[in-house]
Design a protein around this motif. Structure first.
Motif, PDB file in Angstrom:
ATOM      1  N   ASP A   6       0.849  -1.193   0.000  1.00 40.62           N
ATOM      2  CA  ASP A   6       0.000   0.000   0.000  1.00 40.62           C
ATOM      3  C   ASP A   6       0.885   1.244   0.000  1.00 40.62           C
ATOM      4  O   ASP A   6       1.703   1.418   0.924  1.00 40.62           O
ATOM      5  CB  ASP A   6      -0.915  -0.002   1.219  1.00 40.62           C
ATOM      6  CG  ASP A   6      -1.743   1.276   1.292  1.00 40.62           C
ATOM      7  OD1 ASP A   6      -2.419   1.594   0.296  1.00 40.62           O
ATOM      8  OD2 ASP A   6      -1.680   1.961   2.334  1.00 40.62           O
ATOM      9  N   PRO A   7       0.776   2.103  -1.022  1.00 38.49           N
ATOM     10  CA  PRO A   7       1.666   3.264  -1.104  1.00 38.49           C
ATOM     11  C   PRO A   7       1.673   4.139   0.147  1.00 38.49           C
ATOM     12  O   PRO A   7       2.734   4.597   0.574  1.00 38.49           O
ATOM     13  CB  PRO A   7       1.138   4.026  -2.321  1.00 38.49           C
ATOM     14  CG  PRO A   7       0.541   2.962  -3.184  1.00 38.49           C
ATOM     15  CD  PRO A   7      -0.074   1.995  -2.210  1.00 38.49           C
ATOM     16  N   ARG A   8       0.526   4.346   0.749  1.00 37.29           N
ATOM     17  CA  ARG A   8       0.473   5.181   1.968  1.00 37.29           C
ATOM     18  C   ARG A   8       1.278   4.529   3.091  1.00 37.29           C
ATOM     19  O   ARG A   8       2.050   5.214   3.778  1.00 37.29           O
ATOM     20  CB  ARG A   8      -0.975   5.382   2.405  1.00 37.29           C
ATOM     21  CG  ARG A   8      -1.767   6.228   1.416  1.00 37.29           C
ATOM     22  CD  ARG A   8      -3.214   6.154   1.739  1.00 37.29           C
ATOM     23  NE  ARG A   8      -3.596   4.740   1.563  1.00 37.29           N
ATOM     24  CZ  ARG A   8      -4.784   4.315   1.227  1.00 37.29           C
ATOM     25  NH1 ARG A   8      -5.754   5.170   1.053  1.00 37.29           N
ATOM     26  NH2 ARG A   8      -5.045   3.039   1.068  1.00 37.29           N
ATOM     27  N   ALA A   9       1.108   3.235   3.273  1.00 38.60           N
ATOM     28  CA  ALA A   9       1.829   2.530   4.337  1.00 38.60           C
ATOM     29  C   ALA A   9       3.337   2.521   4.083  1.00 38.60           C
ATOM     30  O   ALA A   9       4.130   2.679   5.014  1.00 38.60           O
ATOM     31  CB  ALA A   9       1.303   1.098   4.469  1.00 38.60           C
ATOM     32  N   VAL A  10       3.726   2.356   2.830  1.00 38.36           N
ATOM     33  CA  VAL A  10       5.165   2.359   2.484  1.00 38.36           C
ATOM     34  C   VAL A  10       5.777   3.715   2.810  1.00 38.36           C
ATOM     35  O   VAL A  10       6.851   3.805   3.413  1.00 38.36           O
ATOM     36  CB  VAL A  10       5.375   1.988   1.001  1.00 38.36           C
ATOM     37  CG1 VAL A  10       6.832   2.195   0.586  1.00 38.36           C
ATOM     38  CG2 VAL A  10       4.936   0.554   0.732  1.00 38.36           C
ATOM     39  N   VAL A  11       5.086   4.791   2.433  1.00 44.29           N
ATOM     40  CA  VAL A  11       5.608   6.143   2.697  1.00 44.29           C
ATOM     41  C   VAL A  11       5.713   6.394   4.199  1.00 44.29           C
ATOM     42  O   VAL A  11       6.743   6.889   4.680  1.00 44.29           O
ATOM     43  CB  VAL A  11       4.729   7.206   2.004  1.00 44.29           C
ATOM     44  CG1 VAL A  11       5.040   8.606   2.519  1.00 44.29           C
ATOM     45  CG2 VAL A  11       4.932   7.137   0.490  1.00 44.29           C
ATOM     46  N   LEU A  12       4.702   6.050   4.950  1.00 43.44           N
ATOM     47  CA  LEU A  12       4.766   6.256   6.400  1.00 43.44           C
ATOM     48  C   LEU A  12       5.867   5.413   7.038  1.00 43.44           C
ATOM     49  O   LEU A  12       6.549   5.875   7.961  1.00 43.44           O
ATOM     50  CB  LEU A  12       3.410   5.971   7.037  1.00 43.44           C
ATOM     51  CG  LEU A  12       2.324   6.997   6.703  1.00 43.44           C
ATOM     52  CD1 LEU A  12       0.988   6.555   7.280  1.00 43.44           C
ATOM     53  CD2 LEU A  12       2.701   8.391   7.173  1.00 43.44           C
ATOM     54  N   ARG A  13       6.069   4.206   6.539  1.00 41.75           N
ATOM     55  CA  ARG A  13       7.154   3.351   7.041  1.00 41.75           C
ATOM     56  C   ARG A  13       8.512   3.993   6.739  1.00 41.75           C
ATOM     57  O   ARG A  13       9.400   4.013   7.597  1.00 41.75           O
ATOM     58  CB  ARG A  13       7.045   1.956   6.418  1.00 41.75           C
ATOM     59  CG  ARG A  13       7.722   0.888   7.200  1.00 41.75           C
ATOM     60  CD  ARG A  13       7.300  -0.543   6.851  1.00 41.75           C
ATOM     61  NE  ARG A  13       7.125  -0.837   5.433  1.00 41.75           N
ATOM     62  CZ  ARG A  13       5.940  -1.046   4.837  1.00 41.75           C
ATOM     63  NH1 ARG A  13       4.814  -0.967   5.511  1.00 41.75           N
ATOM     64  NH2 ARG A  13       5.885  -1.326   3.558  1.00 41.75           N
ATOM     65  N   LEU A  14       8.671   4.536   5.527  1.00 40.92           N
ATOM     66  CA  LEU A  14       9.924   5.213   5.168  1.00 40.92           C
ATOM     67  C   LEU A  14      10.224   6.343   6.146  1.00 40.92           C
ATOM     68  O   LEU A  14      11.343   6.444   6.664  1.00 40.92           O
ATOM     69  CB  LEU A  14       9.840   5.765   3.746  1.00 40.92           C
ATOM     70  CG  LEU A  14      11.007   6.666   3.343  1.00 40.92           C
ATOM     71  CD1 LEU A  14      12.229   5.822   3.010  1.00 40.92           C
ATOM     72  CD2 LEU A  14      10.634   7.551   2.182  1.00 40.92           C
ATOM     73  N   VAL A 107       5.304   5.089  -5.439  1.00 42.85           N
ATOM     74  CA  VAL A 107       5.552   3.767  -4.863  1.00 42.85           C
ATOM     75  C   VAL A 107       5.161   2.726  -5.895  1.00 42.85           C
ATOM     76  O   VAL A 107       4.034   2.716  -6.385  1.00 42.85           O
ATOM     77  CB  VAL A 107       4.736   3.559  -3.562  1.00 42.85           C
ATOM     78  CG1 VAL A 107       5.005   2.179  -2.987  1.00 42.85           C
ATOM     79  CG2 VAL A 107       5.068   4.648  -2.548  1.00 42.85           C
ATOM     80  N   GLU A 108       6.122   1.881  -6.240  1.00 42.11           N
ATOM     81  CA  GLU A 108       5.890   0.803  -7.207  1.00 42.11           C
ATOM     82  C   GLU A 108       6.390  -0.506  -6.613  1.00 42.11           C
ATOM     83  O   GLU A 108       7.520  -0.562  -6.119  1.00 42.11           O
ATOM     84  CB  GLU A 108       6.614   1.108  -8.520  1.00 42.11           C
ATOM     85  CG  GLU A 108       6.094   2.390  -9.167  1.00 42.11           C
ATOM     86  CD  GLU A 108       6.907   2.826 -10.372  1.00 42.11           C
ATOM     87  OE1 GLU A 108       6.278   3.127 -11.393  1.00 42.11           O
ATOM     88  OE2 GLU A 108       8.156   2.866 -10.282  1.00 42.11           O
ATOM     89  N   ARG A 109       5.529  -1.521  -6.625  1.00 36.23           N
ATOM     90  CA  ARG A 109       5.875  -2.844  -6.098  1.00 36.23           C
ATOM     91  C   ARG A 109       6.423  -2.772  -4.667  1.00 36.23           C
ATOM     92  O   ARG A 109       7.385  -3.439  -4.327  1.00 36.23           O
ATOM     93  CB  ARG A 109       6.834  -3.570  -7.034  1.00 36.23           C
ATOM     94  CG  ARG A 109       6.199  -3.904  -8.394  1.00 36.23           C
ATOM     95  CD  ARG A 109       7.158  -4.496  -9.396  1.00 36.23           C
ATOM     96  NE  ARG A 109       8.300  -3.681  -9.721  1.00 36.23           N
ATOM     97  CZ  ARG A 109       8.279  -2.601 -10.520  1.00 36.23           C
ATOM     98  NH1 ARG A 109       7.156  -2.200 -11.059  1.00 36.23           N
ATOM     99  NH2 ARG A 109       9.382  -1.935 -10.778  1.00 36.23           N
ATOM    100  N   GLY A 110       5.801  -1.917  -3.837  1.00 36.43           N
ATOM    101  CA  GLY A 110       6.173  -1.835  -2.434  1.00 36.43           C
ATOM    102  C   GLY A 110       7.444  -1.070  -2.131  1.00 36.43           C
ATOM    103  O   GLY A 110       7.916  -1.083  -0.991  1.00 36.43           O
ATOM    104  N   ARG A 111       8.008  -0.377  -3.124  1.00 34.69           N
ATOM    105  CA  ARG A 111       9.241   0.400  -2.929  1.00 34.69           C
ATOM    106  C   ARG A 111       9.048   1.816  -3.468  1.00 34.69           C
ATOM    107  O   ARG A 111       8.338   2.039  -4.444  1.00 34.69           O
ATOM    108  CB  ARG A 111      10.427  -0.232  -3.678  1.00 34.69           C
ATOM    109  CG  ARG A 111      10.764  -1.644  -3.268  1.00 34.69           C
ATOM    110  CD  ARG A 111      11.589  -1.641  -2.003  1.00 34.69           C
ATOM    111  NE  ARG A 111      12.050  -2.956  -1.628  1.00 34.69           N
ATOM    112  CZ  ARG A 111      11.395  -3.782  -0.818  1.00 34.69           C
ATOM    113  NH1 ARG A 111      10.230  -3.441  -0.327  1.00 34.69           N
ATOM    114  NH2 ARG A 111      11.903  -4.949  -0.498  1.00 34.69           N
TER     115      ARG A 111
END
Length: 157
Positions: A6-14, A107-111
């Motif tokens: 999920d792009p939102r979750a990936v960004v917040l994790r970063l 965010v593409e493919r979780g990155r």
């Protein structure tokens, strides 16, 4: 879509990992061809890939006595995420900067494949210690990548 993709979750994790200055965790969230750039300095001073992006981030953040990211508005449109947030920088000599940011991620493919930070350079330089710019200029600049053509951005220099 899993939370890992999920792009939102990936960004917040970063940003959570960056706040901890966990450089390995930050690198693991970046795609192999990720482009990172601070928009105030332009596309000719971008970094490409996890290793060089972390080199670039460490120049500004590793030597701080304190660093914090403060969450704000997060808007996602498919793979594109816009994040309005702020950062607090505190140098070992006591100077302190409060920096408002708007960051655009793809965010593409979780990155993270694209990371563009919009902020005011004058806000930072006005608060930084007197030697901050010269220390920055003397740092390892092997990360520099000209992303102008790749991003379709003309350099204004």
């Amino acid at each position: 879509m899993s939370d890992n993709d999920d792009p939102r979750a990936v960004v917040l994790r970063l940003w959570r990992e960056l706040g901890r200055r966990d450089w390995d965790a930050v690198a693991a969230l970046l795609s192999a061809d990720c482009i990172y750039l601070d928009m105030p300095t332009g596309p000719t001073l971008a970094a490409k890939g996890p290793v060089d992006t972390v080199k670039r981030l460490r120049i500004g953040l590793a030597g701080l006595a304190e660093y914090a990211n403060h969450d704000g508005l997060l808007i996602a449109d498919g793979p594109d995420v816009v994040y309005e947030h702020s950062e607090t920088w505190v140098w070992p000599t006591g100077e302190r900067a409060e920096l408002p940011f708007v960051t655009v991620h793809r965010v593409e493919r979780g990155r993270i494949s694209l990371w563009k930070d919009y902020w005011n350079l004058d806000t930072l330089t006005a608060a930084a210690p007197p030697n901050w710019m010269s220390d920055f200029a003397a740092a390892d600049m092997s990360w520099i990548y000209d992303a102008s053509a790749e991003l379709g951005i003309r350099s204004v220099r």
